[in-house]
Structure formats: C-alpha cells, structure tokens
Write a protein that holds these residues in place. Structure first.
Motif, PDB file in Angstrom:
ATOM      1  N   ILE A  94       0.857  -1.206   0.000  1.00  0.00           N
ATOM      2  CA  ILE A  94       0.000   0.000   0.000  1.00  0.00           C
ATOM      3  C   ILE A  94       0.888   1.249   0.000  1.00  0.00           C
ATOM      4  O   ILE A  94       1.760   1.388   0.868  1.00  0.00           O
ATOM      5  CB  ILE A  94      -0.937  -0.005   1.238  1.00  0.00           C
ATOM      6  CG1 ILE A  94      -1.896  -1.199   1.158  1.00  0.00           C
ATOM      7  CG2 ILE A  94      -1.712   1.305   1.366  1.00  0.00           C
ATOM      8  CD1 ILE A  94      -2.798  -1.370   2.357  1.00  0.00           C
ATOM      9  N   PRO A  95       0.686   2.155  -0.954  1.00  0.00           N
ATOM     10  CA  PRO A  95       1.579   3.318  -1.033  1.00  0.00           C
ATOM     11  C   PRO A  95       1.404   4.327   0.104  1.00  0.00           C
ATOM     12  O   PRO A  95       2.375   4.916   0.554  1.00  0.00           O
ATOM     13  CB  PRO A  95       1.240   3.934  -2.394  1.00  0.00           C
ATOM     14  CG  PRO A  95      -0.062   3.352  -2.795  1.00  0.00           C
ATOM     15  CD  PRO A  95      -0.277   2.092  -2.063  1.00  0.00           C
ATOM     16  N   ASN A  96       0.161   4.498   0.565  1.00  0.00           N
ATOM     17  CA  ASN A  96      -0.068   5.479   1.628  1.00  0.00           C
ATOM     18  C   ASN A  96       0.519   4.963   2.946  1.00  0.00           C
ATOM     19  O   ASN A  96       0.134   3.913   3.435  1.00  0.00           O
ATOM     20  CB  ASN A  96      -1.583   5.717   1.770  1.00  0.00           C
ATOM     21  CG  ASN A  96      -1.891   6.785   2.801  1.00  0.00           C
ATOM     22  OD1 ASN A  96      -1.563   6.650   3.970  1.00  0.00           O
ATOM     23  ND2 ASN A  96      -2.517   7.859   2.339  1.00  0.00           N
ATOM     24  N   GLU A  97       1.435   5.742   3.525  1.00  0.00           N
ATOM     25  CA  GLU A  97       2.174   5.286   4.708  1.00  0.00           C
ATOM     26  C   GLU A  97       1.276   5.013   5.924  1.00  0.00           C
ATOM     27  O   GLU A  97       1.435   4.013   6.635  1.00  0.00           O
ATOM     28  CB  GLU A  97       3.228   6.335   5.066  1.00  0.00           C
ATOM     29  CG  GLU A  97       4.288   5.799   6.014  1.00  0.00           C
ATOM     30  CD  GLU A  97       5.286   6.868   6.414  1.00  0.00           C
ATOM     31  OE1 GLU A  97       5.748   6.829   7.558  1.00  0.00           O
ATOM     32  OE2 GLU A  97       5.590   7.740   5.579  1.00  0.00           O
ATOM     33  N   VAL A  98       0.321   5.932   6.169  1.00  0.00           N
ATOM     34  CA  VAL A  98      -0.561   5.793   7.337  1.00  0.00           C
ATOM     35  C   VAL A  98      -1.455   4.569   7.180  1.00  0.00           C
ATOM     36  O   VAL A  98      -1.607   3.762   8.114  1.00  0.00           O
ATOM     37  CB  VAL A  98      -1.416   7.076   7.528  1.00  0.00           C
ATOM     38  CG1 VAL A  98      -2.403   6.900   8.683  1.00  0.00           C
ATOM     39  CG2 VAL A  98      -0.515   8.268   7.772  1.00  0.00           C
ATOM     40  N   LEU A  99      -2.014   4.408   5.983  1.00  0.00           N
ATOM     41  CA  LEU A  99      -2.904   3.272   5.732  1.00  0.00           C
ATOM     42  C   LEU A  99      -2.124   1.956   5.831  1.00  0.00           C
ATOM     43  O   LEU A  99      -2.604   0.966   6.386  1.00  0.00           O
ATOM     44  CB  LEU A  99      -3.535   3.415   4.343  1.00  0.00           C
ATOM     45  CG  LEU A  99      -4.803   2.607   4.106  1.00  0.00           C
ATOM     46  CD1 LEU A  99      -5.906   3.027   5.054  1.00  0.00           C
ATOM     47  CD2 LEU A  99      -5.278   2.756   2.660  1.00  0.00           C
ATOM     48  N   ARG A 100      -0.897   1.984   5.293  1.00  0.00           N
ATOM     49  CA  ARG A 100      -0.058   0.770   5.350  1.00  0.00           C
ATOM     50  C   ARG A 100       0.259   0.418   6.815  1.00  0.00           C
ATOM     51  O   ARG A 100       0.140  -0.719   7.235  1.00  0.00           O
ATOM     52  CB  ARG A 100       1.247   1.005   4.581  1.00  0.00           C
ATOM     53  CG  ARG A 100       2.113  -0.239   4.529  1.00  0.00           C
ATOM     54  CD  ARG A 100       3.334  -0.048   3.672  1.00  0.00           C
ATOM     55  NE  ARG A 100       4.227   0.965   4.210  1.00  0.00           N
ATOM     56  CZ  ARG A 100       4.668   2.032   3.558  1.00  0.00           C
ATOM     57  NH1 ARG A 100       4.314   2.241   2.307  1.00  0.00           N
ATOM     58  NH2 ARG A 100       5.473   2.904   4.123  1.00  0.00           N
TER      59      ARG A 100
END
Lengths: 428, 150
Positions: A94-100
């Motif tokens: 997942i590219p989004n850091e927070v979501l990852r």
C-alpha cells in the motif's frame, strides 16, 4: 429457635442423610443382593479422592495439561504466525504510509499477533474437556473442597472457581448456586484470581520469550494457574477472617461415574469454548487493535505517541518490578480485555521496529521480571466485562471497589516478592 | 479368577519395583534440574536420556509414590491395592502420552523447517517419563483385568 438448633445439625446434611436412608430402604426391599461388584469408579476413586494422594495427583494432571497446552501447540502457533505474516505482507505494498501502517502494524501486528494464540487456547480447552468428560474434574472439586473446608471456606465455591479457568464471567454468575450470602460474596471476590483463558496468550508470550519451547515454559504457565488457586484460597481465608466472618455452609455433591471421553465429544466441547475467543477477536480485540494503533502512532510518531507518553508516566511505578514503559503501557490497555496486553506489546514493539516481539521482550526485561509480569497480569484488575458482572451479582459498587483495590495491591506485592526472591536467588 | 494372597504378593513386588524406578529416576531428574548433577555423577543421565527438569522429576516422584502406596494392601491380598496400581498406570500413561505428543509436535516443527526446531533431534525429547512407561505394560494388563472387580 433456629432450624439448625431444632434439628440438632445442619438441615442440608440431615436432608441428604435422610434421602440416602430412603434410597437404601427402597433398595433393600426391591433388590436381591449378590456379591458386591467393585466398579472401576470405586477403584479409581480410592486414589483420586485419597486424603493424601488426591491433591498431588491433581497437580500431576494439571501440569500435564499445561505442558500439552504450551509445548505441543508451539508448532501450530508457528504455522498461524507464518500464515498471518504472509497475509500481512500483502499490505506492505500500500503506497499510503498511514494506511499501510494501520494494516501492517495495527491490524496484523496487533490483532494478528493475538490470533497466534488461538492454538494454545484450543489445546487447553481440549485437555480440560478430556478431564471434564472423564468425570475427573468433579473429583478435583471434591478433593479441593476438603482442603478448603479445613481452611474454613465453602466447598461449593470450587466449582465456580474451576469455571473461572475458562472465563470469569460465567464463573461469577455460577455463584448464584451458593446459598450463604457471605460464602457467595467471598467466591465472587476471589474468582478473578482464577486464570481465565484470556491470560493464557500473555503467559505463552512471556514464557516463550524466556524459556523458548522447553518444558520450563509449560511449567511456568502451570505455575501461574497454581498461583491463582493458592492466592484465591488465601484471599478467601483472609476475607472469611476479616470483613466476611462466619461459618461456611457444608458442601454436598454427587460424583458422576467415570467414563472414557470420546475424541468427538472433547473436540465439540473445545470448539464451544474456544469459539468465544474467536468472537472476541472479531469485536473487542479488533477495536482494541485500532485504538492501540492510533495511540501508538499519533500525535508525532512512535517515539512521541500517546502510548509512549502514558508508558513513561507509569514506568516509575512499575520500575521496582523491572517493567519498562512498554509493559507499563500494555497493562493499562488490558483493562478492556487481558489479551490486549499481547496485542499492545505487538503494536508497541512493531511501531518501534522490533518485529520479533518475544526476542525484544527478552532483551528488555529479566526472566524474573517476566515471571513477575505474568503474575501481575494474573492478579491485577479484572477485565471490564468481569467488573460489570461483579456489580450485577453483588448489586454494589463497594464490592467492585474492594475487588479492584485488593487485586492491585496483591499484584504489586506478589510481583515485588517474585523479583525480590528471584534476585536473592541470583536469577536476575 | 480370585485375587489371592499369593497373586497379591506378586503384584505388590511388581508395583513396588515400578514405584521405586519412578521415584529414583524422578529424583535424578529433579536434582539434575537443580544443577546438582546427580545423574552425571552416576553416569546415567546421558546413557538413559535424563534431562534436568525439577518439575518433570517431581511428577515422576508423585507417580512413583502412587504405586508404592498400594504395596501394603496388595501384599496381604487386598484387591483394593489394585486401585493404586490402576491410577499409577493411568498417570504413567498420561506422562507417556504427553511426551509422545511433544515429540510428535517437535517433529512437525522440524519437518516444516521452523527456526525454533532447526537442529532438533528425536533424542532431545526422550526422557524417563517416556521409556519408564514400558515397565508399566504388565501393570496395565493386571489393573484392567475385569475378574478382580467381580
């Protein structure tokens, strides 16, 4: 004049004696006697209910149960770990850091980590089902009753206490069968000391971190269950001698015949009890993982998170026990459910970049403090649901307060004793 | 078949021997576990696979004590002494089953190649509770014989 004095003894005992007299009279009239058959139940009861050997035999069987729970389930835990790790790895893309981070550290690092402990929980319930289905657990209650009665306690208390090995909630509700108000109150107050299955993941994690997959890890877990029983007896005795004075009512129970437990039956019982943990994982523990992830990630990253701050505020209180800020913080979250200690450690260590949680735990505290941590988790405040049921069953916040307060003090004292004795013996 | 006094004496001797074996190896395992290396002193620990484990040793001692508790009544031909033999056999079998299950699960970990099981050998899991069980087989046949309970 009381019924007891008029009858010249306890009405319950007199009623039971009279009932058996009637049964004997009917049998005398209806049965043609042959030679008395010595059944397998008679044979086994002679030792299982033996006044000297009864308790040591109980100890052997419980030890075997917890060795089975921990040591035999170990590779199955590894299998679950590999599967969860593989699924968690899919979210690394997942590219989004927070979501990852939410998925990898929060859901799979927290909730996924607790799921590893499904294996020992199911193994323990399987072993306990075999003991129960064979008719032995009722004997264990009987054998312990003799000891408890000698200490001035109520024997019927032992059955709710045994139920407490599964979950303290139904165990406390089962105290309704105890007639004497004081006997019932004592049983409710000490029931949270019985090691419910929610504590097992904590024991397995800590024991595994320090003693690996050796027999000592199983023994340490067994020791916690034994410690819970001993403390429950001692605290019940203390309550009986102080705030809840009085004579315990006699305990009468009919013992079932022994039978060979079936694999099918034991598996069904195991599933019925173990599935409660799975349901909890989908609700409480999932919510806990999300909250924990949030508190461990915000406002300014792992090193300046709410959990970090909370842990550092509490650390001085727990320093004498050798707990660092991570362990101190995890204890606060476990108020919701005891398994959350494991979930919290999973999230906190993962956020700090230490994926091998067991190894990180072993590096941050001593084995003696690890043992003290296990004892602390066993003894300190009951979970939220148990507090609710104590309020419901006692009808008073006063007894909830008494339970929480005495457990906190007792946990701290026992923790200090473990650290003190362990250090004196050179184990620190 | 009646449980006679002479048969009782034979079973008492057998039960006593098994009990002593369990107590002896239990003590060796217990003392080894406390680092007193009794097994090594007697040069038996490695030869008969006795790991130092005080708790496992204590469990063997309790099991042995159960066998020994029945010797008195068995020696006078009292069939009730068989109760101790039966429960002793049961405890021995529980321990045997446990150690066998541990060996099986460790084998699974080894076959699957998990890190904790690299270098595992089946001999790591051989302990007195496992091999002593073979001395109990005649006891199973005696304790479970229905004739004595008629």
């Amino acid at each position: 004049m009381s019924v007891k004095r008029r009858l010249g003894g306890d009405p319950e005992i007199i009623l039971a004696e009279r009932r058996y007299e009637v049964i004997s009279e009917i049998l005398r009239a209806a049965l043609v006697k042959g030679a008395k058959k010595w059944t397998m139940t008679d044979m086994l009861d002679k030792v299982f209910l033996h006044k000297v050997l009864g308790i040591p035999v109980f100890i052997v069987l419980m030890w075997a149960t917890f060795q089975f729970t921990f040591v035999v389930s170990a590779p199955f835990m590894s299998i679950i770990e590999v599967v969860i790790g593989w699924i968690g790895g899919l979210f690394e893309a997942i590219p989004n850091e927070v979501l990852r981070s939410f998925f990898v550290d929060g859901i799979f690092g927290g909730l996924g980590f607790v799921m590893v402990f499904v294996a020992p929980i199911f193994f323990m319930f399987f072993a306990l089902s075999i003991l129960e289905d064979s008719g032995y657990l009722a004997r264990a209650a009987f054998v312990m009753d003799r000891l408890m009665f000698k200490l001035g306690l109520h024997g019927r208390s032992f059955i709710p206490m045994l139920l407490g090995f599964g979950c303290n909630l139904p165990a406390i509700m089962a105290t309704r069968s105890i007639e004497g108000e004081k006997d019932r109150l004592i049983t409710i107050l000490v029931n949270p000391l019985m090691s419910c299955s929610a504590r097992l993941p904590v024991y397995v994690l800590v024991a595994g971190a320090f003693w690996g997959s050796t027999m000592y890890a199983g023994t340490a877990i067994w020791g916690m269950y034994l410690l819970g029983i001993v403390l429950a007896i001692l605290m019940a005795l203390l309550f009986r001698r102080t705030i809840l004075k009085g004579e315990p009512a006699p305990f009468i129970m009919e013992l079932p015949l022994y039978k060979v437990p079936t694999f099918h039956g034991s598996v069904i019982h195991m599933w019925e009890r173990g599935v409660v943990f799975l349901k909890k994982a989908g609700t409480y523990l999932l919510a806990g993982a999300i909250i924990l992830w949030f508190l461990s990630s915000f406002p300014w990253g792992a090193e300046q998170s709410y959990t970090y701050m909370l842990g550092h505020v509490l650390e001085p209180v727990f320093r004498p026990l050798g707990f660092d800020w991570r362990l101190s913080a995890s204890l606060i979250f476990a108020f919701m459910a005891k398994e959350i200690v494991v979930e919290a450690l999973g999230v906190i260590y993962a956020m700090a970049g230490e994926t091998a949680i067991g190894a990180a735990l072993a590096a941050s505290i001593t084995p003696v403090s690890g043992l003290a941590f296990m004892a602390f988790v066993l003894i300190y405040v009951p979970c939220l649901a148990t507090i609710g049921v104590i309020k419901q069953e006692t009808g008073s916040w006063k007894w909830v307060g008494v339970t929480v307060l005495y457990e906190l003090i007792l946990a701290y004292i026992v923790g200090l004793m473990i650290v003190g004795v362990g250090s004196a013996m050179g184990f620190s | 078949m009646v449980f006679s006094k002479s048969l009782g004496k034979a079973v008492a001797v057998y039960s006593g021997l098994v009990g002593l074996l369990y107590v002896f190896f239990g003590f060796v395992e217990l003392l080894d576990g406390f680092g007193l290396a009794m097994g090594s002193l007697l040069n038996i620990s490695e030869a008969v696979f006795i790991p130092g484990d005080p708790f496992a040793g204590a469990m063997l001692i309790i099991t042995g004590a159960v066998y020994l508790a029945g010797v008195d009544s068995l020696s006078v031909g009292n069939r009730e002494g068989l109760s101790f033999l039966a429960v002793g056999v049961l405890l021995s079998t529980v321990l045997f089953g446990l150690y066998l299950a541990i060996m099986g699960s460790n084998f699974l970990g080894y076959v699957l190649g998990f890190e904790d099981w690299v270098g595992w050998a089946w001999t790591d899991d051989v302990r007195p509770g496992l091999w002593l069980w073979f001395s109990v087989i005649p006891g199973i046949l005696v304790a479970l014989k229905k004739d004595w309970r008629e």
